[in-house]
Design a protein around this motif. Sequence first.
Motif, PDB file in Angstrom:
ATOM      1  N   GLY A  33      -8.871  33.242 125.811  1.00 45.78           N
ATOM      2  CA  GLY A  33      -7.974  32.605 124.847  1.00 45.78           C
ATOM      3  C   GLY A  33      -6.526  32.681 125.264  1.00 45.78           C
ATOM      4  N   THR A  34      -6.116  33.834 125.829  1.00 43.11           N
ATOM      5  CA  THR A  34      -4.727  33.999 126.280  1.00 43.11           C
ATOM      6  C   THR A  34      -4.419  33.063 127.433  1.00 43.11           C
ATOM      7  OG1 THR A  34      -4.753  36.318 125.603  1.00 43.11           O
ATOM      8  CG2 THR A  34      -3.042  35.651 127.160  1.00 43.11           C
ATOM      9  N   LEU A  35      -5.365  32.904 128.352  1.00 41.96           N
ATOM     10  CA  LEU A  35      -5.171  32.008 129.486  1.00 41.96           C
ATOM     11  C   LEU A  35      -4.971  30.575 129.002  1.00 41.96           C
ATOM     12  CD1 LEU A  35      -5.097  31.601 132.535  1.00 41.96           C
ATOM     13  CD2 LEU A  35      -7.591  31.364 132.502  1.00 41.96           C
ATOM     14  N   ALA A  36      -5.748  30.147 128.018  1.00 49.32           N
ATOM     15  CA  ALA A  36      -5.609  28.792 127.483  1.00 49.32           C
ATOM     16  C   ALA A  36      -4.232  28.593 126.857  1.00 49.32           C
ATOM     17  CB  ALA A  36      -6.700  28.523 126.447  1.00 49.32           C
ATOM     18  N   THR A  37      -3.753  29.603 126.130  1.00 47.79           N
ATOM     19  CA  THR A  37      -2.428  29.509 125.504  1.00 47.79           C
ATOM     20  C   THR A  37      -1.335  29.423 126.555  1.00 47.79           C
ATOM     21  OG1 THR A  37      -3.182  30.758 123.572  1.00 47.79           O
ATOM     22  CG2 THR A  37      -0.809  30.648 123.949  1.00 47.79           C
ATOM     23  N   ASN A  38      -1.432  30.264 127.578  1.00 51.83           N
ATOM     24  CA  ASN A  38      -0.415  30.271 128.631  1.00 51.83           C
ATOM     25  C   ASN A  38      -0.386  28.964 129.404  1.00 51.83           C
ATOM     26  OD1 ASN A  38       0.252  32.870 127.914  1.00 51.83           O
ATOM     27  ND2 ASN A  38      -0.947  33.851 129.531  1.00 51.83           N
ATOM     28  N   VAL A  39      -1.561  28.387 129.626  1.00 52.46           N
ATOM     29  CA  VAL A  39      -1.617  27.096 130.330  1.00 52.46           C
ATOM     30  C   VAL A  39      -0.910  26.019 129.514  1.00 52.46           C
ATOM     31  CG1 VAL A  39      -3.160  25.239 131.064  1.00 52.46           C
ATOM     32  CG2 VAL A  39      -3.688  27.601 131.653  1.00 52.46           C
ATOM     33  N   GLY A  40      -1.141  25.995 128.199  1.00 54.69           N
ATOM     34  CA  GLY A  40      -0.486  25.011 127.343  1.00 54.69           C
ATOM     35  C   GLY A  40       1.028  25.154 127.364  1.00 54.69           C
ATOM     36  N   GLN A  41       1.521  26.385 127.321  1.00 51.95           N
ATOM     37  CA  GLN A  41       2.964  26.609 127.355  1.00 51.95           C
ATOM     38  C   GLN A  41       3.551  26.192 128.698  1.00 51.95           C
ATOM     39  OE1 GLN A  41       3.258  30.777 126.419  1.00 51.95           O
ATOM     40  NE2 GLN A  41       3.129  30.437 124.199  1.00 51.95           N
ATOM     41  N   ALA A  42       2.853  26.500 129.781  1.00 54.83           N
ATOM     42  CA  ALA A  42       3.336  26.138 131.110  1.00 54.83           C
ATOM     43  C   ALA A  42       3.402  24.631 131.285  1.00 54.83           C
ATOM     44  CB  ALA A  42       2.430  26.753 132.188  1.00 54.83           C
ATOM     45  N   GLU A  43       2.431  23.911 130.727  1.00 55.12           N
ATOM     46  CA  GLU A  43       2.432  22.452 130.840  1.00 55.12           C
ATOM     47  C   GLU A  43       3.655  21.862 130.142  1.00 55.12           C
ATOM     48  OE1 GLU A  43      -1.325  21.332 129.238  1.00 55.12           O
ATOM     49  OE2 GLU A  43      -2.367  21.465 131.172  1.00 55.12           O
TER      50      GLU A  43
ATOM     51  N   GLY B 202      -4.762  22.442 136.134  1.00 50.29           N
ATOM     52  CA  GLY B 202      -5.007  22.675 134.710  1.00 50.29           C
ATOM     53  C   GLY B 202      -6.489  22.615 134.371  1.00 50.29           C
ATOM     54  N   ILE B 203      -7.201  21.654 134.971  1.00 52.60           N
ATOM     55  CA  ILE B 203      -8.646  21.545 134.724  1.00 52.60           C
ATOM     56  C   ILE B 203      -9.358  22.782 135.249  1.00 52.60           C
ATOM     57  CG2 ILE B 203     -10.724  20.254 135.341  1.00 52.60           C
ATOM     58  CD1 ILE B 203      -9.002  17.722 135.335  1.00 52.60           C
ATOM     59  N   GLY B 204      -8.924  23.272 136.427  1.00 54.22           N
ATOM     60  CA  GLY B 204      -9.523  24.473 136.991  1.00 54.22           C
ATOM     61  C   GLY B 204      -9.304  25.689 136.108  1.00 54.22           C
ATOM     62  N   LEU B 205      -8.093  25.840 135.587  1.00 52.70           N
ATOM     63  CA  LEU B 205      -7.800  26.965 134.706  1.00 52.70           C
ATOM     64  C   LEU B 205      -8.575  26.848 133.390  1.00 52.70           C
ATOM     65  CD1 LEU B 205      -3.950  27.318 135.268  1.00 52.70           C
ATOM     66  CD2 LEU B 205      -5.750  28.861 136.057  1.00 52.70           C
ATOM     67  N   GLN B 206      -8.749  25.609 132.931  1.00 55.38           N
ATOM     68  CA  GLN B 206      -9.543  25.415 131.720  1.00 55.38           C
ATOM     69  C   GLN B 206     -10.995  25.823 131.967  1.00 55.38           C
ATOM     70  OE1 GLN B 206      -9.493  21.407 130.205  1.00 55.38           O
ATOM     71  NE2 GLN B 206     -10.784  21.894 128.443  1.00 55.38           N
ATOM     72  N   ALA B 207     -11.472  25.555 133.173  1.00 53.85           N
ATOM     73  CA  ALA B 207     -12.835  25.951 133.516  1.00 53.85           C
ATOM     74  C   ALA B 207     -12.960  27.476 133.529  1.00 53.85           C
ATOM     75  CB  ALA B 207     -13.226  25.376 134.879  1.00 53.85           C
ATOM     76  N   ILE B 208     -11.934  28.164 134.062  1.00 53.95           N
ATOM     77  CA  ILE B 208     -11.952  29.625 134.072  1.00 53.95           C
ATOM     78  C   ILE B 208     -11.934  30.165 132.640  1.00 53.95           C
ATOM     79  CG2 ILE B 208     -10.649  31.684 134.730  1.00 53.95           C
ATOM     80  CD1 ILE B 208      -9.713  30.171 137.209  1.00 53.95           C
ATOM     81  N   THR B 209     -11.134  29.511 131.788  1.00 56.45           N
ATOM     82  CA  THR B 209     -11.090  29.908 130.379  1.00 56.45           C
ATOM     83  C   THR B 209     -12.466  29.795 129.738  1.00 56.45           C
ATOM     84  OG1 THR B 209      -8.780  29.230 130.128  1.00 56.45           O
ATOM     85  CG2 THR B 209     -10.103  29.328 128.130  1.00 56.45           C
ATOM     86  N   SER B 210     -13.136  28.663 129.968  1.00 61.30           N
ATOM     87  CA  SER B 210     -14.470  28.458 129.393  1.00 61.30           C
ATOM     88  C   SER B 210     -15.471  29.459 129.956  1.00 61.30           C
ATOM     89  CB  SER B 210     -14.941  27.024 129.673  1.00 61.30           C
ATOM     90  OG  SER B 210     -14.070  26.082 129.081  1.00 61.30           O
ATOM     91  N   ALA B 211     -15.365  29.728 131.259  1.00 62.17           N
ATOM     92  CA  ALA B 211     -16.297  30.667 131.884  1.00 62.17           C
ATOM     93  C   ALA B 211     -16.100  32.082 131.341  1.00 62.17           C
ATOM     94  CB  ALA B 211     -16.107  30.656 133.402  1.00 62.17           C
ATOM     95  N   ALA B 212     -14.837  32.490 131.183  1.00 62.66           N
ATOM     96  CA  ALA B 212     -14.568  33.832 130.653  1.00 62.66           C
ATOM     97  C   ALA B 212     -15.132  33.976 129.244  1.00 62.66           C
ATOM     98  CB  ALA B 212     -13.058  34.090 130.659  1.00 62.66           C
ATOM     99  N   THR B 213     -14.933  32.927 128.437  1.00 62.02           N
ATOM    100  CA  THR B 213     -15.452  32.974 127.071  1.00 62.02           C
ATOM    101  C   THR B 213     -16.978  33.028 127.065  1.00 62.02           C
ATOM    102  OG1 THR B 213     -13.541  31.682 126.330  1.00 62.02           O
ATOM    103  CG2 THR B 213     -15.411  31.807 124.839  1.00 62.02           C
ATOM    104  N   SER B 214     -17.591  32.216 127.928  1.00 59.21           N
ATOM    105  CA  SER B 214     -19.056  32.200 127.998  1.00 59.21           C
ATOM    106  C   SER B 214     -19.604  33.550 128.441  1.00 59.21           C
ATOM    107  CB  SER B 214     -19.528  31.096 128.955  1.00 59.21           C
ATOM    108  OG  SER B 214     -19.146  29.819 128.494  1.00 59.21           O
ATOM    109  N   MET B 215     -18.994  34.135 129.471  1.00 59.96           N
ATOM    110  CA  MET B 215     -19.473  35.420 129.964  1.00 59.96           C
ATOM    111  C   MET B 215     -19.285  36.518 128.928  1.00 59.96           C
ATOM    112  SD  MET B 215     -20.971  34.968 132.774  1.00 59.96           S
ATOM    113  CE  MET B 215     -21.276  36.712 133.041  1.00 59.96           C
TER     114      MET B 215
END
Length: 315
Positions: A17-27, A80-93
């Motif tokens: 969740g934190t990674l997703a927030t940081n990505v949005g702010q960086a964009e 951004g798509i790659g980081l979103q994938a990492i976010t989804s993977a972290a949540t899934s794991m």
Amino acid sequence: MGDSVQVDPVALFTYGGTLATNVGQAEGQLSDAFVGIGQHAQSAFATKPPGTIPFAEGLTAVAYNNRNMSDFQAFLKDVGIGLQAITSAATSMAVVYATTDEEQADSVNAVDFAFAGGSGAPAGFPKDGVSTMHDQQLAYDDAAGRNTTAAAAADNPDMLQYATSQQPVPGGFVYTFADGSRLQITNATGQSMYRSDTSKTVSIYKPGSDKPAMIVTTGDSTDYSGQPTKSKTTQTMTSDGKYITSSESTTTLSGGTVSVTTSTTDTNGQTQITETKIDPPKKTAPDPSTLGEIEKRQQQYHTQGSTEGMQYGRN
């Protein structure tokens, strides 16, 4: 689970969740930076003093700069798509470790599943209310009408020739395509003693729908003091039939300062606004003691002209 694997599911979930927030702010920060780069390049290479001729090489430099920025933005989109994938993977794991048995949780299949691989969901993984990142993207594109011919024509006007019908509407036309989707393009102008405006609105309709799936409005306006503003507003329908609205307006103030305002309104009506002001680059006179012969002669031509009466920008 082996002794070498220690996982805190809550911390892993929080990380996603934190990674997703940081990505949005960086964009958002990058968007402001790109505006500044474009404005500075325009000011440095394509702005000419009154009474002078355009600097052709400068216009070429601006074009190269714009192309490189476009390439870099495309690269950042992939990041951004790659980081979103990492976010989804972290949540899934995190869910895997919290809900499945130990042997299954640390298996290769579980990791493959987290990164949207070919493996099925591990035993014990929740089935209801769960979707992959790929599923979410497909649902987002479908709700916004991105998979229609109308959407393709909105991006590429050459596609309008494939419309099966064209009907006039106030300010423009509605184009209907073989898949049943429709594209409405309208233009509007306004004039008053305080302001002049021009705008273009592009609306995409999915087959059989009377409610637009996406609306994009671009505009140019000039106020009574001559300050120009460019704006773009995008309304995108979500899978629940509500809209997400994003907008950006760029105003060039007197003195060359650029004011950029961006806003995003979610489906609950919550709005986030960011305002940024970018000052033009300051020009300072070079130290005469550091100039070489070429620079000295160039400065002379700019100020005094040559012995033949030639002066830069005037002959």
